[in-house]
Design a protein around this motif. Structure first.
Motif, PDB file in Angstrom:
ATOM      1  N   PHE A 124      54.529  61.423  27.335  1.00  0.00           N
ATOM      2  CA  PHE A 124      55.871  61.855  26.963  1.00  0.00           C
ATOM      3  C   PHE A 124      56.980  60.872  27.500  1.00  0.00           C
ATOM      4  O   PHE A 124      57.449  60.587  26.747  1.00  0.00           O
ATOM      5  N   PHE A 125      56.985  60.814  28.706  1.00  0.00           N
ATOM      6  CA  PHE A 125      58.171  60.280  29.136  1.00  0.00           C
ATOM      7  C   PHE A 125      57.937  59.098  30.011  1.00  0.00           C
ATOM      8  O   PHE A 125      57.002  58.692  30.015  1.00  0.00           O
ATOM      9  N   SER A 126      59.066  58.169  30.288  1.00  0.00           N
ATOM     10  CA  SER A 126      58.808  56.908  30.706  1.00  0.00           C
ATOM     11  C   SER A 126      59.327  56.866  32.376  1.00  0.00           C
ATOM     12  O   SER A 126      59.673  55.795  33.010  1.00  0.00           O
ATOM     13  N   ILE A 127      59.372  58.137  33.092  1.00  0.00           N
ATOM     14  CA  ILE A 127      60.118  58.374  34.283  1.00  0.00           C
ATOM     15  C   ILE A 127      59.360  57.690  35.248  1.00  0.00           C
ATOM     16  O   ILE A 127      60.113  56.895  36.124  1.00  0.00           O
ATOM     17  N   TRP A 128      58.001  57.442  35.389  1.00  0.00           N
ATOM     18  CA  TRP A 128      57.191  57.111  36.462  1.00  0.00           C
ATOM     19  C   TRP A 128      57.611  55.561  36.370  1.00  0.00           C
ATOM     20  O   TRP A 128      57.502  54.792  37.264  1.00  0.00           O
ATOM     21  N   ASP A 129      57.489  54.917  35.159  1.00  0.00           N
ATOM     22  CA  ASP A 129      57.609  53.628  35.021  1.00  0.00           C
ATOM     23  C   ASP A 129      58.895  53.022  35.500  1.00  0.00           C
ATOM     24  O   ASP A 129      58.960  52.173  36.456  1.00  0.00           O
ATOM     25  N   LYS A 130      59.914  53.837  35.462  1.00  0.00           N
ATOM     26  CA  LYS A 130      61.199  53.408  35.566  1.00  0.00           C
ATOM     27  C   LYS A 130      61.449  53.590  37.152  1.00  0.00           C
ATOM     28  O   LYS A 130      62.243  52.901  37.786  1.00  0.00           O
ATOM     29  N   LEU A 131      61.069  54.722  37.788  1.00  0.00           N
ATOM     30  CA  LEU A 131      60.965  54.873  39.372  1.00  0.00           C
ATOM     31  C   LEU A 131      60.290  53.993  40.049  1.00  0.00           C
ATOM     32  O   LEU A 131      60.781  53.535  41.067  1.00  0.00           O
ATOM     33  N   LEU A 132      59.227  53.423  39.398  1.00  0.00           N
ATOM     34  CA  LEU A 132      58.203  52.579  40.392  1.00  0.00           C
ATOM     35  C   LEU A 132      58.158  51.255  39.942  1.00  0.00           C
ATOM     36  O   LEU A 132      57.101  50.514  40.336  1.00  0.00           O
ATOM     37  N   GLY A 133      58.975  50.766  39.004  1.00  0.00           N
ATOM     38  CA  GLY A 133      59.200  49.374  38.778  1.00  0.00           C
ATOM     39  C   GLY A 133      58.129  48.959  37.746  1.00  0.00           C
ATOM     40  O   GLY A 133      57.916  47.590  37.865  1.00  0.00           O
ATOM     41  N   THR A 134      57.369  49.680  37.116  1.00  0.00           N
ATOM     42  CA  THR A 134      56.388  49.171  36.260  1.00  0.00           C
ATOM     43  C   THR A 134      57.061  49.350  34.492  1.00  0.00           C
ATOM     44  O   THR A 134      56.349  49.406  33.846  1.00  0.00           O
ATOM     45  N   TYR A 135      58.356  49.613  34.597  1.00  0.00           N
ATOM     46  CA  TYR A 135      58.938  49.614  33.064  1.00  0.00           C
ATOM     47  C   TYR A 135      59.227  48.389  32.700  1.00  0.00           C
ATOM     48  O   TYR A 135      59.965  47.307  33.318  1.00  0.00           O
ATOM     49  N   MET A 136      58.974  47.925  31.381  1.00  0.00           N
ATOM     50  CA  MET A 136      59.146  46.700  30.683  1.00  0.00           C
ATOM     51  C   MET A 136      60.240  46.996  29.574  1.00  0.00           C
ATOM     52  O   MET A 136      59.634  47.492  28.666  1.00  0.00           O
ATOM     53  N   PRO A 137      61.238  46.686  29.357  1.00  0.00           N
ATOM     54  CA  PRO A 137      62.245  46.603  28.294  1.00  0.00           C
ATOM     55  C   PRO A 137      62.053  45.815  27.109  1.00  0.00           C
ATOM     56  O   PRO A 137      61.055  44.790  27.466  1.00  0.00           O
ATOM     57  N   PHE A 138      61.937  46.217  26.087  1.00  0.00           N
ATOM     58  CA  PHE A 138      61.519  45.604  25.152  1.00  0.00           C
ATOM     59  C   PHE A 138      62.634  45.464  23.669  1.00  0.00           C
ATOM     60  O   PHE A 138      63.479  46.400  23.850  1.00  0.00           O
ATOM     61  N   ASN A 139      62.373  44.565  22.675  1.00  0.00           N
ATOM     62  CA  ASN A 139      63.206  44.627  21.711  1.00  0.00           C
ATOM     63  C   ASN A 139      62.380  44.556  20.476  1.00  0.00           C
ATOM     64  O   ASN A 139      61.440  44.137  20.445  1.00  0.00           O
ATOM     65  N   LEU A 140      62.801  45.375  19.626  1.00  0.00           N
ATOM     66  CA  LEU A 140      62.244  45.773  18.220  1.00  0.00           C
ATOM     67  C   LEU A 140      62.846  44.687  17.405  1.00  0.00           C
ATOM     68  O   LEU A 140      64.005  44.966  17.092  1.00  0.00           O
ATOM     69  N   VAL A 141      62.177  43.483  16.758  1.00  0.00           N
ATOM     70  CA  VAL A 141      62.715  42.442  15.830  1.00  0.00           C
ATOM     71  C   VAL A 141      61.928  42.445  14.677  1.00  0.00           C
ATOM     72  O   VAL A 141      60.537  42.704  14.579  1.00  0.00           O
ATOM     73  N   LYS A 142      62.526  42.407  13.696  1.00  0.00           N
ATOM     74  CA  LYS A 142      61.739  42.032  12.261  1.00  0.00           C
ATOM     75  C   LYS A 142      61.280  40.712  12.208  1.00  0.00           C
ATOM     76  O   LYS A 142      61.830  39.656  12.509  1.00  0.00           O
TER      77      LYS A 142
END
Length: 255
Positions: free
Chosen positions: A224-242
């Protein structure tokens, strides 16, 4: 009152409705026309990079669902018998129970999923089976090693159900929603107007990053959510490109 009342018990519905819905919803994605302009990977990539044939994926999913059905039927029936006469809670209380179940499931799956990546033995012999689908597709959403299917999904679902205190009838809604969300996260398509992409940051592209080599240590959160990734440093931002040839690509933001 619900449409199945008088025909099927809530316990049977909670056991088998998510399984039927899985194949209906995943089958819908599978039977869609090519839709190459919305794909996160080319069909050539899907054929070249995936390490397991479609027939094996189907068999693996069916095996996991068999185990899930046995556990779910036992759990729902046992708790119903132990509770005696069931009074269905108010709508606001059911919404709260579902919200609690979502948080519990996310928490359980994040830490179990992350540990399966960090422990080399578990990754090599168990979790790597799911990552044989380098290019995810809808029907492969529950393609896991049987032990992973039991620990991650079945036990996680059971804990969510018990902690939230929901009834079997509410569980029908929760587990069906969780199944649809999981299938959508693996569909490999970025369709315009997809409600999950609008309301959930943890979506098809978010999970696609995790299935790529550079993202294996990131974006563990599901479904569902990205809470734990963001809190614990495992969140990887991304760009959606064509892509010039059509379709989209989820690229790591640091690239």
């Amino acid at each position: 009152m619900v449409f199945w009342e008088g025909y099927v018990s809530d316990e049977l519905m909670g056991t088998f409705a998510p399984i039927v819905l899985y194949w209906v919803y995943a089958g819908f994605y599978h039977l869609l026309p090519p839709l190459d302009r919305y794909r996160l990977h080319t069909r050539r990539d899907e054929e070249k990079k995936n390490l397991v044939p479609f027939s094996t994926v189907v068999k693996g999913v069916l095996l996991q669902q068999l185990v899930q059905a046995i556990v779910a039927l036992f759990l729902l029936t046992t708790t119903a018998n132990a509770s005696g006469v069931i009074v269905q809670p108010s709508i606001p209380k059911q919404i709260l129970q579902i919200a609690i179940a979502m948080f519990v499931m996310d928490t359980w799956q994040y830490f179990v999923h992350r540990y399966m990546h960090q422990n080399k033995f578990l990754y090599r012999h168990i979790h790597s089976q799911h990552h044989r689908l380098v290019v995810p597709y809808a029907i492969g959403a529950l393609y896991n090693h049987p032990i992973e299917g039991l620990l991650l999904d079945t036990v996680g679902g059971a804990i969510s159900y018990l902690v939230s205190g929901m009834t079997a009838r509410t569980a029908v809604v929760f587990f069906c929603f969780a199944i649809v969300k999981t299938v959508d996260d693996h569909c490999g398509l970025w369709l315009p107007g997809n409600i999950f992409h609008i309301f959930f940051q943890n979506n098809t592209a978010y999970h696609d990053i995790h299935h790529q080599l550079q993202g294996l240590k990131y974006n563990y959160s599901q479904p569902f959510f990205s809470i734990w990734d963001k809190l614990l440093g495992t969140y990887m931002p991304f760009n959606l490109v064509k892509r010039p040839e059509g379709g989209f690509e989820a690229r790591l933001a640091k690239e």
